[in-house]
Design an enzyme around this catalytic site. Structure first.
Site, mmCIF file in Angstrom:
data_model
loop_
_atom_site.group_PDB
_atom_site.id
_atom_site.type_symbol
_atom_site.label_atom_id
_atom_site.label_comp_id
_atom_site.label_asym_id
_atom_site.label_seq_id
_atom_site.Cartn_x
_atom_site.Cartn_y
_atom_site.Cartn_z
ATOM 1 C CE LYS A 1 -38.037 9.785 3.508
ATOM 2 N NZ LYS A 1 -38.247 9.139 2.202
ATOM 3 N N GLY B 1 -35.905 7.763 23.661
ATOM 4 C CA GLY B 1 -36.369 7.098 24.879
ATOM 5 C C GLY B 1 -36.469 5.596 24.798
ATOM 6 C CE LYS B 2 -32.979 3.522 20.259
ATOM 7 N NZ LYS B 2 -32.792 4.958 20.072
ATOM 8 N N GLY C 1 -35.222 3.331 16.440
ATOM 9 C CA GLY C 1 -35.491 4.753 16.320
ATOM 10 C C GLY C 1 -34.225 5.559 16.470
ATOM 11 N N PRO C 2 -34.285 6.839 16.163
ATOM 12 C CG PRO C 2 -35.061 8.967 15.728
ATOM 13 C CD PRO C 2 -35.458 7.543 15.647
ATOM 14 C CB SER D 1 -37.058 8.668 -0.957
ATOM 15 O OG SER D 1 -35.996 9.217 -0.203
ATOM 16 N N GLY E 1 -31.991 9.286 21.385
ATOM 17 C CA GLY E 1 -32.649 10.257 22.247
ATOM 18 C C GLY E 1 -34.153 10.204 22.268
#
Length: 806
Positions: free
Chosen positions: A730, A369-370, A364-365, A687, A367
């Site tokens: 998206k 919370g990973k 995930g991007p 896309s 920040g």
């Protein structure tokens, strides 16, 4: 009825006798042995025998596991035996002492219940009148091998030797040896059923030969074990005597104390056998070295690592699923998919204690919370938490460790982390697994293949330790921003769980639950010193941050708290209320303006949706027409895939020229320029095709594009819309940009299940399968209108658009 002679009396054997089925033994004539009887049918048979002449027929079961044998489960040949003694035991069983008298064969089963009663034919004994040389040789051979076997087993005595020498009949000798040889049931039964004494003795000799070989090997093994045990005990006693002498003389130096401490640590470490053997070996080497030798310090460091590793130390898992769910909900808002996976693991772990640890990968991007999620998982499981960062790692030895031949060698980061945790089952976070490098020193990603494979990591080999270490109980969690840079072999070993960015409502909830209380505490404030309404927090989220995660948002909240803290430190009295009217005094002017508030319906401008490492983004793709010679210009630092999408969009427009009411040769007198803003940022991906085609058709037909519509998808030359990835990210980007309608490929309808409910409530998703549907949804009016005559190329440009396209 038959008779048989005993030493002092003659016994008459009746034609019918009670039968006792025995297990694990074949009874031979003249054999005396005790039997324990517990089955009801067997007890009744013994009582019937005692009530008559104490004679009982003993036959062996074919299958020892059968509890209630039938007539087919019993060998037909057995031994008629005399009950010498009988004793009743407290548990209800009987103990009898029997003596074999004669061989007999079952002719008929007279009854099977309540006990076996059989009709018998006594098999006559075949005697050898004159002992032939062959028979004499067989008898001598049997006696000699029996003596050797008894000698090897250490049970030889003069009495046994005298018994063997006293028997002159080959049949009796064969029965005696077979009865004491501990043969298998089927082999002993073969000897019992053989009525010819010579053939019986030949079989016994074969069995004796095999038993002699086995006994010789067994004696050799026992001697070796005894010698090793004696040597170890001798060394132990000598060492103890030496230590006592040194202690008596006051000569117990520091080196001896150190060696004793190491021995004690090795015994307490509860290592596997291979590790303990290596530790003892290295300790023996250390004892023989001079304390000041250079290699002695290397061996000491190695031993310190071996005795300090948690070979057998584990923390006890908290397996209460409901309690774990409460902890996960306390630490993190939303993220239901990840929480469900952890609770599933706990549930299976509760049912299967030997379950191997899963290998999870949070993608995930930044920040979202990973890493903090890994800490929450460790707290929910009651395990220790370890984290290492793999970003920029280029040396394989960082994972596997350095060999001890190098100066300053140490184990790899994996073993170091397990040691620091103090248990062999921590939650181990491997951060930034997508940013591992590679150079001449090796490939760390390849070394991770063994670490992250549940079928291999039970014997992970670190170059420094040089002994396997069990990592199968460790719960490994890796984190990454992108999946593509991870090597496919490594990616295949992990269960990938994607964490998308947060919506505005989710961010607001997280601020209220976690970020604001934490910043208030860290900046020395009280909850009553600062007043922030939900509306003000929404303003901060919308106008001062533009991210998928929460880091910038937490910095902005921290900035508000610091400014309030400064006012309190300067003597001002609170509480301090921050409103929409004075927010700019604390954080400055807004940094971001949502696109929906600054744009209007325009010709040649379409809103596309893109996926980036930091979440989803919106792209305003512009198309402009100029008089020229039919050139297509694509700008905005586009990659090859997006350039091909632009060419496909032009081919679609040319193919649909008649339906779009365009002249067939419109492109010959026009130059078309398609631009994607933020030219300093490289862009690529499959896309943007539908967005480019929409902007181009809008510019050609002069029909404006709806400002509240965003779209994503790739097109083919025939106008088909192909599926895309990253729909959740998206959709969140579209919501931030105040979009109301999102056009998606038909094949992506299945992905709508992953979209948060609050996002689906505020956005209208329109699945489409071809470009004609896209244009009907995105443009203010349908471009497909029939006309009597198509206008020549360039005529539509006489009226300039309402706003110039840059």
């Amino acid at each position: 009825m038959a008779t048989t002679e005993d030493e002092n009396q003659q016994i008459t054997i009746p034609g019918e006798l009670p039968m006792l089925a025995v297990r694990d033994v074949v009874v031979f004539p003249n054999m005396v042995l005790p039997l324990f009887v517990g089955r009801e049918t067997s007890v009744l048979a013994i009582e019937a025998a005692l009530a008559q002449d104490r004679l009982l027929f003993l036959a062996t079961q074919k299958d020892q596991s059968v509890e209630n044998p039938e007539r087919g489960d019993i060998y037909p040949v057995g031994t008629v035996s005399l009950i010498l003694r009988m004793l009743k035991l407290p548990d209800g069983r009987l103990k009898i002492l029997v003596q074999g008298k004669a061989k007999a064969m079952i002719e008929e089963f007279i009854q099977e219940r309540p006990y076996f009663q059989v009709a018998l034919e006594v098999l006559p004994e075949t005697t050898v009148g004159e002992i032939s040389p062959e028979a004499e040789a067989l008898m001598r051979n049997a006696r000699e091998m029996s003596e050797k076997i008894l000698t090897l087993k250490g049970i030889m005595s003069p009495d046994l030797l005298a018994i063997l020498e006293s028997i002159e009949d080959p049949g009796h000798l064969a029965d005696l040896v077979a009865a004491n040889l501990r043969l298998k049931i089927d082999e002993a039964q073969m000897v019992l059923e053989e009525m010819d004494p010579i053939r019986s003795l030949i079989k016994v000799n074969d069995f004796l030969r095999k038993e002699l070989e086995v006994s010789a090997i067994q004696a050799k093994i026992q001697n070796q074990a005894r010698e090793e045990m004696d040597r170890t005990q001798r060394e132990y006693f000598l060492r103890e005597q030496l230590r006592a002498i040194k202690k008596e003389l006051g000569d117990m130096d520091e080196t001896s104390k150190e060696m004793e401490e190491y021995r004690l640590k090795i015994s307490r470490a509860r290592m596997p056998k291979h590790a303990e053997e290596e530790s003892v070996k290295q300790l023996s080497r250390l004892e023989q070295m001079h304390p000041d030798a250079a290699e002695a310090s290397i061996v000491r460091t190695y031993l310190d690592w071996l005795v300090s590793l948690p070979w057998s130390k584990s923390t006890r898992d908290k397996l209460e699923v409901k309690e774990a769910k409460v902890i996960l909900d306390e630490d993190h808002y939303d993220l239901e998919k990840v929480k469900d996976r952890i609770l599933e693991y706990l549930s299976v772990r509760k049912l299967n204690k030997k379950m191997k640890g899963p290998i999870l990968c949070f993608v995930g991007p930044p920040g979202v919370g990973k890493t903090s999620l890994g800490q929450s998982i460790a707290r929910a499981l009651g395990r220790k938490f370890v984290r290492i960062s793999l970003g920029g790692m280029r040396d394989e030895a960082e994972i596997r460790g350095h060999r001890r031949t190098y100066i300053g060698a140490l184990p790899g980061r994996i073993i170091q982390g397990v040691k620091n945790a103090g248990s062999n089952n921590p939650v181990f976070i491997l951060d930034e697994v997508d940013k591992i490098g590679m150079d001449f020193r090796g490939d760390p990603a390849a070394a991770l293949l063994e670490v992250l494979d549940p079928e291999q990591n039970h014997s992970f080999s670190d170059h420094y330790l040089n002994v396997p270490f069990d990592l199968s109980k460790v719960m490994f969690i890796t984190t990454a921003n992108l999946v593509d840079p991870i090597p496919s072999a490594l990616r295949d070993r992990m269960e990938i769980i994607r964490l998308a960015g947060y919506t505005e409502e989710e961010k607001l909830e997280i601020v209220l639950r976690h970020l604001l209380p934490r910043q208030v505490t860290e900046n020395g404030l009280r909850s009553t010193d600062l007043k922030l309404s939900n509306e003000v927090l929404r303003q901060v989220i919308m106008y001062y941050t533009l991210e998928a995660g929460l880091r910038s948002l937490e910095r902005e909240i921290g900035s508000l708290c610091r400014k309030v803290a400064r006012r309190i430190a300067e003597g001002e009295k609170g509480p301090f209320a921050i409103t929409r009217g004075n927010l700019h005094l604390f954080l400055g002017p807004p940094r971001y303006l949502p696109e929906g508030e600054v744009e209007k319906d325009e010709v040649g401008v379409a809103t596309g949706l893109a996926w980036t490492q930091v979440g989803g983004e919106t792209l305003a793709i512009e198309a402009s027409l100029m008089k020229g010679k039919g050139q297509l210009l694509l700008t905005g630092q586009l990659g090859d895939v997006m350039k091909e999408s632009g060419q496909a969009a032009l081919s679609y427009a040319r193919a649909r020229a008649e339906r779009l009411n365009l002249a067939p040769d419109f492109y010959e007198k026009l130059d078309i320029h398609i631009h994607v803003p933020a030219g300093a940022t490289p862009k690529d991906g499959p896309s943007a095709g539908v967005t480019m085609a929409t902007a181009l058709v809008s510019a050609l037909t002069q029909i404006p594009v709806r400002r509240d519509v965003a779209m994503t998808g790739e097109i083919t030359l025939r106008g088909k819309v192909l599926p895309i990835g990253g729909l959740k990210e998206k959709a969140i980007a579209a919501l931030r940009a105040r979009v109301k309608k999102v056009i998606i490929p038909e094949a992506n309808k299945k992905d709508l299940m992953e979209i948060p409910k609050n996002v689906k409530r505020r956005l209208k998703f329109v699945p489409v399968s071809d470009m004609d549907q896209v244009l009907n949804e995105a443009l203010l009016r349908s471009p497909f209108k029939e006309s009597k005559k198509a206008r020549p190329a360039g005529e539509r440009l006489t009226t300039p658009p309402s706003r110039p396209v840059v």
